[in-house]
Design an enzyme around this catalytic site. Structure first.
Site, PDB file in Angstrom:
ATOM      1  N   ASN A 129      17.191   9.200   2.530  1.00 16.74           N
ATOM      2  CA  ASN A 129      18.319   9.247   3.608  1.00 16.74           C
ATOM      3  C   ASN A 129      19.539   9.538   2.764  1.00 16.74           C
ATOM      4  OD1 ASN A 129      19.679   8.813   5.890  1.00 16.74           O
ATOM      5  ND2 ASN A 129      19.089   7.042   6.322  1.00 16.74           N
ATOM      6  N   THR A 187      14.304   3.236   2.233  1.00 15.68           N
ATOM      7  CA  THR A 187      14.702   4.296   2.861  1.00 15.68           C
ATOM      8  C   THR A 187      16.336   4.877   2.331  1.00 15.68           C
ATOM      9  OG1 THR A 187      15.635   3.058   4.762  1.00 15.68           O
ATOM     10  CG2 THR A 187      13.475   3.843   5.009  1.00 15.68           C
ATOM     11  N   SER A 222      16.731  -0.556  15.352  1.00 17.82           N
ATOM     12  CA  SER A 222      17.496   0.962  15.273  1.00 17.82           C
ATOM     13  C   SER A 222      16.857   2.035  15.604  1.00 17.82           C
ATOM     14  CB  SER A 222      17.894   1.199  13.772  1.00 17.82           C
ATOM     15  OG  SER A 222      16.866   1.215  13.070  1.00 17.82           O
ATOM     16  N   ASP A 248       1.037  -1.240   0.058  1.00 24.63           N
ATOM     17  CA  ASP A 248      -0.082  -0.026   0.133  1.00 24.63           C
ATOM     18  C   ASP A 248       0.846   1.426  -0.051  1.00 24.63           C
ATOM     19  OD1 ASP A 248      -1.687   1.950   0.280  1.00 24.63           O
ATOM     20  OD2 ASP A 248      -2.673   1.301   2.389  1.00 24.63           O
ATOM     21  N   CYS A 257      25.930   7.906  10.646  1.00 23.36           N
ATOM     22  CA  CYS A 257      25.589   9.233  10.229  1.00 23.36           C
ATOM     23  C   CYS A 257      25.987  10.377  10.867  1.00 23.36           C
ATOM     24  CB  CYS A 257      23.722   9.144  10.398  1.00 23.36           C
ATOM     25  SG  CYS A 257      23.518   7.682   9.169  1.00 23.36           S
ATOM     26  N   SER A 284      24.142   5.345  14.086  1.00 31.13           N
ATOM     27  CA  SER A 284      23.892   4.025  14.274  1.00 31.13           C
ATOM     28  C   SER A 284      25.174   3.399  14.959  1.00 31.13           C
ATOM     29  CB  SER A 284      23.599   3.113  13.279  1.00 31.13           C
ATOM     30  OG  SER A 284      22.106   3.434  13.178  1.00 31.13           O
ATOM     31  N   GLU A 321      30.222   7.651   5.547  1.00 29.55           N
ATOM     32  CA  GLU A 321      30.180   6.177   5.626  1.00 29.55           C
ATOM     33  C   GLU A 321      30.154   5.330   4.325  1.00 29.55           C
ATOM     34  OE1 GLU A 321      26.636   4.317   7.477  1.00 29.55           O
ATOM     35  OE2 GLU A 321      25.960   6.353   7.841  1.00 29.55           O
ATOM     36  N   HIS A 355      18.318  14.150  12.718  1.00 34.65           N
ATOM     37  CA  HIS A 355      18.693  13.152  11.618  1.00 34.65           C
ATOM     38  C   HIS A 355      17.487  12.625  11.131  1.00 34.65           C
ATOM     39  CE1 HIS A 355      20.598   9.862   9.613  1.00 34.65           C
ATOM     40  NE2 HIS A 355      20.130   9.139  10.394  1.00 34.65           N
TER      41      HIS A 355
HETATM   42  N1  CAA Z   1      -0.940   3.259   5.818  1.00 33.97           N
HETATM   43  C1  CAA Z   1      -0.225   3.962   7.052  1.00 33.97           C
HETATM   44  N2  CAA Z   1       0.706   3.583   7.748  1.00 33.97           N
HETATM   45  C2  CAA Z   1       1.208   2.374   7.400  1.00 33.97           C
HETATM   46  C3  CAA Z   1       0.705   1.354   6.506  1.00 33.97           C
HETATM   47  C4  CAA Z   1      -0.243   2.059   5.629  1.00 33.97           C
HETATM   48  N3  CAA Z   1      -1.104   1.423   4.587  1.00 33.97           N
HETATM   49  N4  CAA Z   1       1.321   0.141   6.258  1.00 33.97           N
HETATM   50  C5  CAA Z   1       2.359   0.522   7.300  1.00 33.97           C
HETATM   51  N5  CAA Z   1       2.094   1.750   8.115  1.00 33.97           N
HETATM   52  C6  CAA Z   1       3.026   2.192   8.983  1.00 33.97           C
HETATM   53  C7  CAA Z   1       3.132   1.162  10.393  1.00 33.97           C
HETATM   54  O1  CAA Z   1       2.267   0.991  11.096  1.00 33.97           O
HETATM   55  C8  CAA Z   1       4.580   1.536  10.807  1.00 33.97           C
HETATM   56  O2  CAA Z   1       4.144   2.676  11.655  1.00 33.97           O
HETATM   57  P1  CAA Z   1       5.106   2.930  13.311  1.00 33.97           P
HETATM   58  O3  CAA Z   1       6.574   2.976  12.922  1.00 33.97           O
HETATM   59  O4  CAA Z   1       4.416   3.994  13.523  1.00 33.97           O
HETATM   60  O5  CAA Z   1       4.762   1.276  14.036  1.00 33.97           O
HETATM   61  C9  CAA Z   1       5.306   2.465   9.553  1.00 33.97           C
HETATM   62  O6  CAA Z   1       4.234   2.517   8.567  1.00 33.97           O
HETATM   63  C10 CAA Z   1       6.350   1.386   9.014  1.00 33.97           C
HETATM   64  O7  CAA Z   1       5.545   0.113   8.492  1.00 33.97           O
HETATM   65  P2  CAA Z   1       6.628  -1.325   9.009  1.00 33.97           P
HETATM   66  O8  CAA Z   1       7.087  -1.166  10.367  1.00 33.97           O
HETATM   67  O9  CAA Z   1       5.587  -2.519   8.554  1.00 33.97           O
HETATM   68  O10 CAA Z   1       7.805  -0.946   8.006  1.00 33.97           O
HETATM   69  P3  CAA Z   1       8.987  -1.870   7.992  1.00 33.97           P
HETATM   70  O11 CAA Z   1       9.163  -2.858   8.904  1.00 33.97           O
HETATM   71  O12 CAA Z   1       9.049  -2.492   6.444  1.00 33.97           O
HETATM   72  O13 CAA Z   1       9.986  -0.853   7.631  1.00 33.97           O
HETATM   73  C11 CAA Z   1      11.685   0.326   8.957  1.00 33.97           C
HETATM   74  C12 CAA Z   1      10.196   0.261   8.629  1.00 33.97           C
HETATM   75  C13 CAA Z   1      12.070  -0.659  10.058  1.00 33.97           C
HETATM   76  C14 CAA Z   1      12.109   1.743   9.803  1.00 33.97           C
HETATM   77  C15 CAA Z   1      12.559   0.389   7.704  1.00 33.97           C
HETATM   78  O14 CAA Z   1      12.279   1.112   6.941  1.00 33.97           O
HETATM   79  C16 CAA Z   1      14.002   0.244   7.737  1.00 33.97           C
HETATM   80  O15 CAA Z   1      14.722  -0.879   8.195  1.00 33.97           O
HETATM   81  N6  CAA Z   1      14.656   1.451   7.511  1.00 33.97           N
HETATM   82  C17 CAA Z   1      16.190   1.439   7.728  1.00 33.97           C
HETATM   83  C18 CAA Z   1      16.608   1.328   9.196  1.00 33.97           C
HETATM   84  C19 CAA Z   1      16.419   3.093   9.726  1.00 33.97           C
HETATM   85  O16 CAA Z   1      16.338   4.050   8.941  1.00 33.97           O
HETATM   86  N7  CAA Z   1      16.268   3.213  10.872  1.00 33.97           N
HETATM   87  C20 CAA Z   1      16.053   4.490  11.484  1.00 33.97           C
HETATM   88  C21 CAA Z   1      17.118   4.511  12.745  1.00 33.97           C
HETATM   89  S1  CAA Z   1      18.920   4.411  12.471  1.00 33.97           S
HETATM   90  C22 CAA Z   1      19.134   5.562  11.975  1.00 33.97           C
HETATM   91  O17 CAA Z   1      18.647   6.667  11.835  1.00 33.97           O
HETATM   92  C23 CAA Z   1      20.643   5.669  11.143  1.00 33.97           C
HETATM   93  C24 CAA Z   1      20.286   5.437   9.581  1.00 33.97           C
HETATM   94  O18 CAA Z   1      20.169   6.588   8.899  1.00 33.97           O
HETATM   95  C25 CAA Z   1      20.024   4.256   9.035  1.00 33.97           C
END
Ligand code: CAA
Length: 388
Positions: A276, A152, A201, A29, A111, A308, A79, A233
């Site tokens: 990102n 991302t 993370s 979606d 980062c 991280s 990085e 960030h």
């Molecule tokens: N409509 C509205 N919202 C929806 C939706 C829909 N149809 N479907 C899902 N969502 C929401 C979920 O409820 C969830 O919300 P919450 O976070 O509030 O619970 C959000 O969308 C994300 O959905 P999922 O949790 O299912 O998504 P995912 O598990 O596939 O991925 C993530 C999310 C884990 C953050 C992923 O993007 C990821 O791994 N990203 C890379 C790691 C990252 O960026 N981490 C950030 C902190 S680390 C950091 O900052 C250093 C860096 O730069 C990496």
């Protein structure tokens, strides 16, 4: 003596992948991306663009406005290093025709390195006010295909001139910081893409924010009400929203949700469509704030950097009166608007051709930027300037 950011400019690639196409391809979606993580597009670098060409593109408009031979140091935060030994800054130093009487060094901690480089530059100038330091933060965010991180990705570089009597931001003394050895996101030397424990993370990001904030308040005595705008960030814009809401909660700040979102809204606009850019992302957010908010003169901005692994820092700066005259908003917006959309297959073609293992390769010309990676010959990267 005031020291801080005198000029700031960012660059991103000429291409993007829309998360609408991405959602279709992954059978997800679209609102998961638009609403759930708060992202619309991600900048994608073609094979002849890397952190060096992006950084040179970010820095050149700054150097065109000053006497470039006065740059006494280049602090290059990344990085996505292109060599295990040589600093990417050395390639940039050459492309930008900087003086040989200049020090160049690459800094790394995920980062966080951009914020570390900025703080080091400020301290270099405080020790010797003649210093004019070019701080560069640049990264290409890459994850494995079909992982949670794939949505991302993105890329960008921010160049900042740090000197005394800055025209844009005085970086204030005193900051709060926090380090803990965790494995939330990392990239072993033998991998081109990062590994990440996504949900973990986000938890470590939020707990580090709390710790850095507590240290910041102890060190400076400043309160939430002393800070007008916040730049975080931004791995994805929803992360900054979660972070700011948490800070409001832990500081028991009484304000409406609308006011809370308003304090970060302007800083998220570019990141939502660039994606990102790891060490650059906090400063892409700062450019977004400067370019979209009105009349920030004398406002105090809070900056939260998270790398991280993990290292985090919270610090503040004061926007200088008259700063509007020194912004490069038109250049930022033109770059973003002129990007070409990629189909998912074009994105895959770029993705698979990033770091060739062959000794010798000529890169096809994909992008129109002023600098490009033209070849790798005898294991040496050859960069060229395409425009004067
Ligand atoms: N409509 C509205 N919202 C929806 C939706 C829909 N149809 N479907 C899902 N969502 C929401 C979920 O409820 C969830 O919300 P919450 O976070 O509030 O619970 C959000 O969308 C994300 O959905 P999922 O949790 O299912 O998504 P995912 O598990 O596939 O991925 C993530 C999310 C884990 C953050 C992923 O993007 C990821 O791994 N990203 C890379 C790691 C990252 O960026 N981490 C950030 C902190 S680390 C950091 O900052 C250093 C860096 O730069 C990496």
């Amino acid at each position: 003596m005031k020291v801080g950011i005198d000029l700031i400019h960012f660059a991103t690639s000429d291409f993007y992948l829309g998360l609408d196409l991405f959602a279709l391809e992954k059978n997800q979606d679209l609102n998961k991306y638009l609403v759930g993580i708060g992202q619309e597009k991600m900048s994608i670098a073609p094979p002849d663009e890397d952190i060096v060409t992006l950084s040179a593109k970010a820095a050149e408009p700054i150097l065109n406005q000053i006497e470039r031979h006065k740059i006494s140091a280049v602090l290059f935060a990344t990085e996505s290093g292109v060599d295990q030994s040589k600093s990417a800054g050395a390639f940039v130093h050459s492309l930008l025709n900087l003086s040989n009487r200049c020090r160049v060094i690459e800094l790394k901690h995920a980062c966080y390195a951009g914020a570390a480089a900025l703080q080091m530059a400020v301290n270099m100038v405080k020790v010797n006010p003649k210093e004019e330091v070019l701080v560069i933060a640049a990264d290409i965010a890459r994850y494995d295909l079909n992982t949670s991180g794939e949505a991302t990705q993105g890329c960008g570089a921010v160049a900042m001139l740090v000197r005394q009597a800055p025209r844009i931001l005085e970086v204030e003394p005193g900051s709060g910081y926090y380090t803990e050895d965790v494995m939330d996101f990392w990239r072993p030397n033998y991998r081109e893409t990062a590994l990440v424990d996504g949900k973990y993370s986000t938890k470590v990001y939020l707990s580090s924010l709390k710790q850095a904030w507590l240290h910041f308040t102890e060190e400076t005595g400043k309160k939430m009400s002393d800070i007008h705008q916040f730049c975080y960030h931004i791995p994805f814009t929803k992360m900054a929203e979660k972070a700011h809401k948490q800070l409001i909660k832990i500081t028991q700040t009484q304000q409406t949700e609308a006011d809370t979102l308003e304090q970060i809204k302007a800083s998220q606009i570019y990141n939502r469509i660039v994606g990102n850019s790891y060490s650059a992302s906090l400063f892409v957010g700062f450019c977004s704030l400067l370019d979209h908010a009105h009349n920030l003169a004398n406002h105090r901005v809070g900056f939260f950097s998270y790398g991280s692994g993990c290292v985090a820092e919270f610090f503040t700066g004061i926007i200088q009166p008259g700063y509007q005259s020194y912004l490069m908003t038109d250049s930022h917006q033109a770059q973003i608007e002129q990007r070409q959309p990629l189909s998912y297959n074009q994105y895959l073609a770029f993705y698979h051709q990033t770091e060739p293992n062959q000794d010798n390769i000529e890169f096809a010309t994909h992008h129109t930027g002023p600098f490009r990676l033209s070849a790798i010959k005898d294991h040496k990267r050859i960069y060229i300037k395409t425009q004067d």
